[in-house]
Scaffold this motif. Structure first.
Motif, PDB file in Angstrom:
ATOM      1  N   ASP A 127       0.831  -1.200   0.000  1.00  0.00           N
ATOM      2  CA  ASP A 127       0.000   0.000   0.000  1.00  0.00           C
ATOM      3  C   ASP A 127       0.868   1.252   0.000  1.00  0.00           C
ATOM      4  O   ASP A 127       1.946   1.292   0.614  1.00  0.00           O
ATOM      5  CB  ASP A 127      -0.909   0.009   1.233  1.00  0.00           C
ATOM      6  CG  ASP A 127      -2.007   1.047   1.104  1.00  0.00           C
ATOM      7  OD1 ASP A 127      -2.392   1.372  -0.029  1.00  0.00           O
ATOM      8  OD2 ASP A 127      -2.489   1.521   2.145  1.00  0.00           O
ATOM      9  N   ARG A 128       0.379   2.277  -0.686  1.00  0.00           N
ATOM     10  CA  ARG A 128       1.078   3.560  -0.716  1.00  0.00           C
ATOM     11  C   ARG A 128       1.072   4.190   0.669  1.00  0.00           C
ATOM     12  O   ARG A 128       0.099   4.101   1.416  1.00  0.00           O
ATOM     13  CB  ARG A 128       0.372   4.483  -1.718  1.00  0.00           C
ATOM     14  CG  ARG A 128       1.079   5.804  -1.954  1.00  0.00           C
ATOM     15  CD  ARG A 128       0.311   6.642  -2.946  1.00  0.00           C
ATOM     16  NE  ARG A 128      -0.970   7.082  -2.399  1.00  0.00           N
ATOM     17  CZ  ARG A 128      -1.520   8.275  -2.656  1.00  0.00           C
ATOM     18  NH1 ARG A 128      -0.904   9.130  -3.447  1.00  0.00           N
ATOM     19  NH2 ARG A 128      -2.687   8.595  -2.131  1.00  0.00           N
ATOM     20  N   LEU A 129       2.167   4.877   1.021  1.00  0.00           N
ATOM     21  CA  LEU A 129       2.296   5.583   2.293  1.00  0.00           C
ATOM     22  C   LEU A 129       2.280   7.084   2.027  1.00  0.00           C
ATOM     23  O   LEU A 129       2.860   7.557   1.040  1.00  0.00           O
ATOM     24  CB  LEU A 129       3.594   5.199   3.007  1.00  0.00           C
ATOM     25  CG  LEU A 129       3.796   3.713   3.298  1.00  0.00           C
ATOM     26  CD1 LEU A 129       5.191   3.477   3.867  1.00  0.00           C
ATOM     27  CD2 LEU A 129       2.736   3.206   4.270  1.00  0.00           C
ATOM     28  N   THR A 130       1.636   7.843   2.918  1.00  0.00           N
ATOM     29  CA  THR A 130       1.572   9.284   2.747  1.00  0.00           C
ATOM     30  C   THR A 130       1.907   9.999   4.049  1.00  0.00           C
ATOM     31  O   THR A 130       1.714   9.466   5.145  1.00  0.00           O
ATOM     32  CB  THR A 130       0.170   9.731   2.283  1.00  0.00           C
ATOM     33  OG1 THR A 130      -0.790   9.355   3.274  1.00  0.00           O
ATOM     34  CG2 THR A 130      -0.194   9.120   0.941  1.00  0.00           C
ATOM     35  N   CYS A 131       2.385  11.221   3.899  1.00  0.00           N
ATOM     36  CA  CYS A 131       2.690  12.079   5.046  1.00  0.00           C
ATOM     37  C   CYS A 131       2.243  13.496   4.694  1.00  0.00           C
ATOM     38  O   CYS A 131       2.839  14.145   3.823  1.00  0.00           O
ATOM     39  CB  CYS A 131       4.188  12.047   5.360  1.00  0.00           C
ATOM     40  SG  CYS A 131       4.703  13.188   6.665  1.00  0.00           S
ATOM     41  N   THR A 132       1.203  13.964   5.350  1.00  0.00           N
ATOM     42  CA  THR A 132       0.694  15.311   5.099  1.00  0.00           C
ATOM     43  C   THR A 132       1.618  16.344   5.734  1.00  0.00           C
ATOM     44  O   THR A 132       2.032  16.207   6.882  1.00  0.00           O
ATOM     45  CB  THR A 132      -0.721  15.463   5.679  1.00  0.00           C
ATOM     46  OG1 THR A 132      -1.562  14.472   5.091  1.00  0.00           O
ATOM     47  CG2 THR A 132      -1.279  16.840   5.384  1.00  0.00           C
ATOM     48  N   ILE A 133       1.930  17.383   4.989  1.00  0.00           N
ATOM     49  CA  ILE A 133       2.835  18.431   5.466  1.00  0.00           C
ATOM     50  C   ILE A 133       2.022  19.486   6.206  1.00  0.00           C
ATOM     51  O   ILE A 133       1.135  20.126   5.632  1.00  0.00           O
ATOM     52  CB  ILE A 133       3.610  19.049   4.292  1.00  0.00           C
ATOM     53  CG1 ILE A 133       4.468  17.971   3.618  1.00  0.00           C
ATOM     54  CG2 ILE A 133       4.469  20.216   4.769  1.00  0.00           C
ATOM     55  CD1 ILE A 133       5.177  18.442   2.370  1.00  0.00           C
ATOM     56  N   THR A 134       2.314  19.653   7.481  1.00  0.00           N
ATOM     57  CA  THR A 134       1.624  20.616   8.343  1.00  0.00           C
ATOM     58  C   THR A 134       2.666  21.413   9.123  1.00  0.00           C
ATOM     59  O   THR A 134       3.850  21.054   9.147  1.00  0.00           O
ATOM     60  CB  THR A 134       0.687  19.897   9.335  1.00  0.00           C
ATOM     61  OG1 THR A 134       1.490  19.206  10.307  1.00  0.00           O
ATOM     62  CG2 THR A 134      -0.219  18.901   8.625  1.00  0.00           C
ATOM     63  N   PRO A 135       2.246  22.483   9.808  1.00  0.00           N
ATOM     64  CA  PRO A 135       3.208  23.282  10.576  1.00  0.00           C
ATOM     65  C   PRO A 135       3.885  22.506  11.690  1.00  0.00           C
ATOM     66  O   PRO A 135       4.997  22.846  12.094  1.00  0.00           O
ATOM     67  CB  PRO A 135       2.351  24.413  11.148  1.00  0.00           C
ATOM     68  CG  PRO A 135       1.149  24.469  10.271  1.00  0.00           C
ATOM     69  CD  PRO A 135       0.902  23.086   9.810  1.00  0.00           C
ATOM     70  N   ILE A 136       3.222  21.480  12.215  1.00  0.00           N
ATOM     71  CA  ILE A 136       3.788  20.758  13.353  1.00  0.00           C
ATOM     72  C   ILE A 136       4.528  19.499  12.937  1.00  0.00           C
ATOM     73  O   ILE A 136       4.962  18.731  13.791  1.00  0.00           O
ATOM     74  CB  ILE A 136       2.681  20.391  14.359  1.00  0.00           C
ATOM     75  CG1 ILE A 136       1.640  19.474  13.718  1.00  0.00           C
ATOM     76  CG2 ILE A 136       2.032  21.645  14.925  1.00  0.00           C
ATOM     77  CD1 ILE A 136       0.607  18.942  14.690  1.00  0.00           C
ATOM     78  N   LEU A 137       4.703  19.303  11.626  1.00  0.00           N
ATOM     79  CA  LEU A 137       5.425  18.120  11.166  1.00  0.00           C
ATOM     80  C   LEU A 137       6.879  18.182  11.627  1.00  0.00           C
ATOM     81  O   LEU A 137       7.506  19.243  11.666  1.00  0.00           O
ATOM     82  CB  LEU A 137       5.360  18.031   9.641  1.00  0.00           C
ATOM     83  CG  LEU A 137       5.932  16.758   9.003  1.00  0.00           C
ATOM     84  CD1 LEU A 137       5.160  15.525   9.452  1.00  0.00           C
ATOM     85  CD2 LEU A 137       5.916  16.872   7.477  1.00  0.00           C
ATOM     86  N   LEU A 138       7.394  17.022  11.971  1.00  0.00           N
ATOM     87  CA  LEU A 138       8.757  16.900  12.484  1.00  0.00           C
ATOM     88  C   LEU A 138       9.757  17.662  11.624  1.00  0.00           C
ATOM     89  O   LEU A 138       9.741  17.588  10.400  1.00  0.00           O
ATOM     90  CB  LEU A 138       9.141  15.416  12.531  1.00  0.00           C
ATOM     91  CG  LEU A 138      10.543  15.083  13.051  1.00  0.00           C
ATOM     92  CD1 LEU A 138      10.605  15.318  14.554  1.00  0.00           C
ATOM     93  CD2 LEU A 138      10.899  13.630  12.714  1.00  0.00           C
ATOM     94  N   LYS A 139      10.624  18.422  12.270  1.00  0.00           N
ATOM     95  CA  LYS A 139      11.673  19.169  11.580  1.00  0.00           C
ATOM     96  C   LYS A 139      12.983  18.388  11.616  1.00  0.00           C
ATOM     97  O   LYS A 139      13.266  17.660  12.564  1.00  0.00           O
ATOM     98  CB  LYS A 139      11.872  20.539  12.232  1.00  0.00           C
ATOM     99  CG  LYS A 139      10.638  21.420  12.255  1.00  0.00           C
ATOM    100  CD  LYS A 139      10.168  21.805  10.862  1.00  0.00           C
ATOM    101  CE  LYS A 139       9.128  22.917  10.916  1.00  0.00           C
ATOM    102  NZ  LYS A 139       7.904  22.549  11.626  1.00  0.00           N
ATOM    103  N   GLY A 140      13.792  18.569  10.567  1.00  0.00           N
ATOM    104  CA  GLY A 140      15.075  17.899  10.504  1.00  0.00           C
ATOM    105  C   GLY A 140      16.060  18.710   9.684  1.00  0.00           C
ATOM    106  O   GLY A 140      15.811  19.870   9.336  1.00  0.00           O
TER     107      GLY A 140
END
Length: 459
Positions: A127-140
């Motif tokens: 299955d495809r994996l997704t990650c929605t980009i939001t202001p609180i998304l982990l920073k690196g």
């Protein structure tokens, strides 16, 4: 309208948006109520027979006329493709950002591809994996690249506004506001074996059942950027293969734009009366035709609560009508003789660029199904039953219909840095099976304002 930045927490999960687009009912050709009074309904995963039907083999046709590097191709039913929209260094930074987010468990199964049969809560490894980009998304270390891409997309947004909306102007005045907003943005990882079944990213509000007319904005232009280096379907030494974006397109006639008109969304096509190989005419659904409530004896109980203050004084009800845009606004003869009613005449006087193909209709109209929940294909058949002319009914096809002559396939290889744009309403599309490697992309949607409720509604 809410002026929404991509980094505001307006996001709903990508799976919720796509799932709601894959199947919806058509209940909202019935009453329309104020958005402010509508409950927020929980999005539910469900498969659609439109998605899951096995596709008949379609003869490949030269589709170059529906591929372009001019934004106007989007309003002609085609696909805009731009190579090297982002640089190789930006591709690398995005790849690194995806890797860190994946290692930090920020990705979730999309639930739209390769679902384990019979189990709605578990997903296969393909299955495809997704990650929605939001202001609180982990920073690196490489998270800065999100802002870089956003700025490029904001510039793109301005160019799209100037091109697409201005071209819809009448006598130099745009009939649609230039109000695109970058609202949704997400990463995706598609492993070997992954597919994304055919679907559309947006539909007319009246096809969404109780979820229709709830939001202030809708998906307008879909975009995606590929992030794979050395990707090649035929090369065994490549980093990956397969996973092509496939679109099913019909070419719009000259001097008319598809997708939307004066805020009304397209609902289908009319094939040429000469040959189905010719260009197609877009058919739009106007959901806010102002009619006296006496137009139907059932209007009162459908639209209004009899305990509402001033109920007896409410005199208007919204009805719907199908129309096409005149390629020559001065030609008022083509279908007028078939529709000699005061209501249609008044509509065409009010909107001289439109040719109405149906009488105003509602859920209580002759030929409309009794069911309150219609899947998209049944909804299209119900609309076709309202068309006033037999010849036009025979030529009418829904947007999601990909069989028959005149459908042209556009395939796009997932080459790093390539940008793809298309109208969210008009183009059915899918992602073919990934045969090797992991297909990486960043994608999302530009939104535009949903039609406001008219001033006379509820009066």
């Amino acid at each position: 309208m809410r002026n929404i930045s991509i980094f505001l927490l307006y996001f709903q999960p990508v799976t919720a948006f796509l799932t709601s687009s894959s199947k919806s009912s058509s209940k909202n050709i019935l009453p329309r109520v104020s958005r402010n009074n509508l409950p927020r309904l929980q999005e539910q995963s469900s498969s659609s027979k439109l998605l899951n039907n096995s596709l008949d083999v379609i003869e490949r046709i030269d589709s170059q006329e529906l591929i372009g590097q001019d934004y106007s191709i989007i309003r002609k039913g085609g696909i805009y493709i731009q190579q090297d929209f982002i640089t190789s260094a930006e591709v690398t930074a995005l790849q690194n950002d995806i890797k860190q987010l994946y290692n930090s468990n920020q990705f979730i199964p999309s639930g739209l591809s390769n679902r384990v049969e019979g189990d709605k809560n578990e997903f296969g490894e393909e299955d495809r994996l997704t990650c929605t980009i939001t202001p609180i998304l982990l920073k690196g270390d490489d998270s800065f690249i999100r802002q870089v891409v956003e700025e490029k997309l904001e510039t793109l947004k301005q160019e799209l506004e100037e091109t697409l909306f201005q071209e819809n102007a009448v006598d130099g005045v745009s009939m649609e506001e230039s109000n695109l907003d970058l609202v949704e943005m997400y990463y995706s990882i598609s492993p070997k074996g992954s597919i994304l079944p055919r679907h559309q990213d947006e539909r007319h509000e009246d096809t969404k059942g109780e979820k229709g007319w709830m939001h202030d904005t809708r998906r307008s232009i879909s975009w995606l950027i590929y992030l794979n280096n050395d990707w090649c379907t035929d090369n065994q030494e490549a980093s990956g293969g397969g996973g092509q974006f496939r679109a099913y397109c019909r070419k719009c006639i000259e001097n008319v734009q598809c997708g939307s008109n004066d805020g009304n969304l397209q609902i289908g096509w009319l094939s040429s009366s000469q040959s189905p190989e010719d260009d197609f005419e877009p058919v739009f659904l106007d959901s806010w035709v102002q009619m006296p409530k006496a137009f139907s004896d059932d209007a009162d109980e459908i639209l209004y609560d009899d305990e509402e203050p001033g109920y007896e004084q409410l005199k208007w009800r919204p009805m719907s009508a199908l129309y096409r845009v005149r390629s020559d606004p001065d030609d008022l003869s083509s279908n007028r003789d078939l529709l000699k009613t005061n209501s249609v005449h008044s509509l065409e006087i009010k909107y001289p660029n439109r040719e109405y193909l149906s009488q105003p209709f509602g859920a209580d109209s002759t030929g409309w199904p009794n069911e309150t929940e219609l899947d998209p294909s049944d909804f299209i058949q119900a609309l076709a039953s309202q068309l006033s002319d037999k010849n036009i009914r025979q030529r009418f096809v829904g947007l999601e219909e990909i069989k028959g002559q005149g459908v042209k396939i556009v395939d796009v290889e997932p080459t790093a840095g390539t940008l793809v744009l298309f109208d969210s309403v008009v183009v059915p599309h899918e992602v073919l099976k990934v045969t090797s490697g992991e297909r990486l992309a960043i994608a999302g949607w530009f939104h535009e304002t949903v039609q406001d409720f008219p001033d006379w509604y509820g009066t």
